[in-house]
Write a protein that holds these residues in place. Structure first.
Motif, PDB file in Angstrom:
ATOM      1  N   ASN A 100       0.864  -1.173   0.000  1.00 32.99           N
ATOM      2  CA  ASN A 100       0.000   0.000   0.000  1.00 32.99           C
ATOM      3  C   ASN A 100       0.900   1.221   0.000  1.00 32.99           C
ATOM      4  OD1 ASN A 100      -2.725  -1.420   0.654  1.00 32.99           O
ATOM      5  ND2 ASN A 100      -1.230  -2.272   2.067  1.00 32.99           N
ATOM      6  N   THR A 101       0.848   2.008  -1.074  1.00 36.06           N
ATOM      7  CA  THR A 101       1.805   3.103  -1.247  1.00 36.06           C
ATOM      8  C   THR A 101       1.114   4.379  -1.722  1.00 36.06           C
ATOM      9  OG1 THR A 101       2.246   2.526  -3.555  1.00 36.06           O
ATOM     10  CG2 THR A 101       3.629   1.449  -1.896  1.00 36.06           C
ATOM     11  N   SER A 102       1.884   5.434  -1.833  1.00 32.45           N
ATOM     12  CA  SER A 102       1.475   6.701  -2.452  1.00 32.45           C
ATOM     13  C   SER A 102       0.202   7.311  -1.868  1.00 32.45           C
ATOM     14  CB  SER A 102       1.308   6.524  -3.967  1.00 32.45           C
ATOM     15  OG  SER A 102       2.458   5.977  -4.544  1.00 32.45           O
ATOM     16  N   PRO A 103       0.111   7.461  -0.546  1.00 33.14           N
ATOM     17  CA  PRO A 103      -1.110   8.032   0.022  1.00 33.14           C
ATOM     18  C   PRO A 103      -1.314   9.494  -0.375  1.00 33.14           C
ATOM     19  CG  PRO A 103       0.584   7.892   1.704  1.00 33.14           C
ATOM     20  CD  PRO A 103       1.119   7.201   0.481  1.00 33.14           C
ATOM     21  N   ALA A 104      -2.575   9.879  -0.510  1.00 27.43           N
ATOM     22  CA  ALA A 104      -2.943  11.264  -0.820  1.00 27.43           C
ATOM     23  C   ALA A 104      -4.241  11.580  -0.092  1.00 27.43           C
ATOM     24  CB  ALA A 104      -3.126  11.450  -2.324  1.00 27.43           C
ATOM     25  N   TRP A 105      -4.344  12.786   0.436  1.00 29.08           N
ATOM     26  CA  TRP A 105      -5.530  13.235   1.167  1.00 29.08           C
ATOM     27  C   TRP A 105      -6.569  13.827   0.224  1.00 29.08           C
ATOM     28  CZ3 TRP A 105      -6.157  12.506   6.304  1.00 29.08           C
ATOM     29  CH2 TRP A 105      -5.021  12.234   7.070  1.00 29.08           C
ATOM     30  N   PHE A 140      -8.259  -1.472 -13.589  1.00 27.88           N
ATOM     31  CA  PHE A 140      -7.624  -1.648 -14.893  1.00 27.88           C
ATOM     32  C   PHE A 140      -6.951  -3.009 -14.970  1.00 27.88           C
ATOM     33  CE2 PHE A 140      -7.513   3.009 -14.180  1.00 27.88           C
ATOM     34  CZ  PHE A 140      -8.336   3.383 -15.228  1.00 27.88           C
ATOM     35  N   ASP A 141      -6.726  -3.494 -16.185  1.00 28.11           N
ATOM     36  CA  ASP A 141      -6.030  -4.766 -16.371  1.00 28.11           C
ATOM     37  C   ASP A 141      -4.562  -4.658 -15.981  1.00 28.11           C
ATOM     38  OD1 ASP A 141      -8.331  -6.013 -17.288  1.00 28.11           O
ATOM     39  OD2 ASP A 141      -7.892  -5.588 -19.393  1.00 28.11           O
ATOM     40  N   ALA A 142      -3.993  -3.471 -16.147  1.00 30.20           N
ATOM     41  CA  ALA A 142      -2.584  -3.244 -15.836  1.00 30.20           C
ATOM     42  C   ALA A 142      -2.456  -2.458 -14.536  1.00 30.20           C
ATOM     43  CB  ALA A 142      -1.924  -2.478 -16.978  1.00 30.20           C
ATOM     44  N   ASP A 143      -1.244  -2.448 -14.002  1.00 29.30           N
ATOM     45  CA  ASP A 143      -0.974  -1.696 -12.782  1.00 29.30           C
ATOM     46  C   ASP A 143      -1.121  -0.195 -13.002  1.00 29.30           C
ATOM     47  OD1 ASP A 143      -0.312  -3.979 -11.348  1.00 29.30           O
ATOM     48  OD2 ASP A 143       1.851  -3.749 -11.650  1.00 29.30           O
ATOM     49  N   VAL A 144      -1.671   0.490 -12.024  1.00 29.76           N
ATOM     50  CA  VAL A 144      -1.685   1.949 -11.998  1.00 29.76           C
ATOM     51  C   VAL A 144      -0.368   2.374 -11.361  1.00 29.76           C
ATOM     52  CG1 VAL A 144      -2.798   4.003 -11.034  1.00 29.76           C
ATOM     53  CG2 VAL A 144      -4.195   2.062 -11.813  1.00 29.76           C
ATOM     54  N   GLU A 145       0.376   3.218 -12.024  1.00 31.17           N
ATOM     55  CA  GLU A 145       1.692   3.630 -11.529  1.00 31.17           C
ATOM     56  C   GLU A 145       1.665   4.916 -10.724  1.00 31.17           C
ATOM     57  OE1 GLU A 145       4.497   1.843 -11.675  1.00 31.17           O
ATOM     58  OE2 GLU A 145       3.326   0.257 -12.634  1.00 31.17           O
ATOM     59  N   GLY A 146       0.630   5.722 -10.912  1.00 31.71           N
ATOM     60  CA  GLY A 146       0.529   6.972 -10.184  1.00 31.71           C
ATOM     61  C   GLY A 146      -0.843   7.579 -10.368  1.00 31.71           C
ATOM     62  N   PHE A 147      -1.189   8.512  -9.517  1.00 30.61           N
ATOM     63  CA  PHE A 147      -2.486   9.173  -9.597  1.00 30.61           C
ATOM     64  C   PHE A 147      -2.386  10.503  -8.867  1.00 30.61           C
ATOM     65  CE2 PHE A 147      -2.532   7.269  -5.492  1.00 30.61           C
ATOM     66  CZ  PHE A 147      -3.327   8.082  -4.704  1.00 30.61           C
ATOM     67  N   GLY A 148      -3.417  11.304  -8.984  1.00 31.99           N
ATOM     68  CA  GLY A 148      -3.511  12.559  -8.259  1.00 31.99           C
ATOM     69  C   GLY A 148      -4.954  12.807  -7.857  1.00 31.99           C
ATOM     70  N   VAL A 149      -5.133  13.669  -6.881  1.00 34.39           N
ATOM     71  CA  VAL A 149      -6.463  14.059  -6.424  1.00 34.39           C
ATOM     72  C   VAL A 149      -6.607  15.546  -6.693  1.00 34.39           C
ATOM     73  CG1 VAL A 149      -8.043  14.164  -4.448  1.00 34.39           C
ATOM     74  CG2 VAL A 149      -6.355  12.317  -4.597  1.00 34.39           C
ATOM     75  N   ASN A 150      -7.687  15.951  -7.378  1.00 37.10           N
ATOM     76  CA  ASN A 150      -7.851  17.373  -7.682  1.00 37.10           C
ATOM     77  C   ASN A 150      -8.123  18.173  -6.409  1.00 37.10           C
ATOM     78  OD1 ASN A 150     -10.558  16.782  -7.213  1.00 37.10           O
ATOM     79  ND2 ASN A 150     -11.289  17.797  -9.054  1.00 37.10           N
ATOM     80  N   LYS A 151      -7.945  19.479  -6.483  1.00 42.08           N
ATOM     81  CA  LYS A 151      -8.063  20.336  -5.303  1.00 42.08           C
ATOM     82  C   LYS A 151      -9.419  20.224  -4.595  1.00 42.08           C
ATOM     83  CE  LYS A 151      -5.848  23.313  -2.757  1.00 42.08           C
ATOM     84  NZ  LYS A 151      -4.792  22.874  -1.897  1.00 42.08           N
ATOM     85  N   PRO A 152     -10.544  20.230  -5.345  1.00 40.64           N
ATOM     86  CA  PRO A 152     -11.827  20.066  -4.634  1.00 40.64           C
ATOM     87  C   PRO A 152     -11.974  18.672  -4.008  1.00 40.64           C
ATOM     88  CG  PRO A 152     -12.199  21.006  -6.810  1.00 40.64           C
ATOM     89  CD  PRO A 152     -10.753  20.580  -6.747  1.00 40.64           C
TER      90      PRO A 152
END
Length: 157
Positions: A100-105, A140-152
């Protein structure tokens, strides 16, 4: 630098130590620097391998990951932890059965998004910051390597 408080008065930073003679070979310490007084406070000293450090939007909580290595299984496992900045209380949010990695609020600080391979591939998951069961967001069928959460906090990319 790992993070800066929303009001710009505090900064998180890490110190890494490599040691070849003892396992784990990489360990981390995490510090909070008050930019007004220039005083540092050690939050964690020589804990596994710390990463993904994120202050909550209000600066009252800290989410982070710790990777521990299981030499018997020859693999590392990463879990999410939450620290109350006032009391110092630490709570483990995820177990050691998956990474479990890359936490974002979320913008309101109520939800944590993170990457996890608990479904077989690395996908985006979310859970209440107060605790509870994680729920899968992407599939997704493949791994997600990164993501972001928009400001709202109402969309991820």
């Amino acid at each position: 630098m790992c993070g800066l408080s929303d009001d710009g008065t505090k900064m998180l930073y890490q110190v890494y130590e490599s040691r070849l003679e003892k396992r784990p070979t990489n360990i981390s310490s995490l510090y909070l620097l008050d930019l007004k007084s220039n005083e540092s406070k050690c939050l964690f000293e020589k804990e596994g391998f710390i990463g993904g450090v994120q202050l909550s939007p209000d600066g009252k909580r800290l989410v982070y990951t710790v990777t521990y290595y299981n030499l018997g299984e020859n693999r590392g496992v990463t879990a999410l932890y939450l620290r109350d900045m006032a009391s110092g209380e630490v709570r483990q949010l995820t177990d050691h059965t998956s990474n479990n990695t890359s936490p974002a609020w979320s913008a309101d600080g109520r939800t944590l998004y993170f990457l996890s391979d608990r479904s077989g591939t690395q996908q985006v998951w979310h859970m209440a910051a107060a605790g509870g069961e994680p729920r899968q967001v992407t599939a997704f069928d493949a791994d997600v390597e990164g993501f972001g959460v928009n400001k709202p906090g109402d969309a991820i990319w």
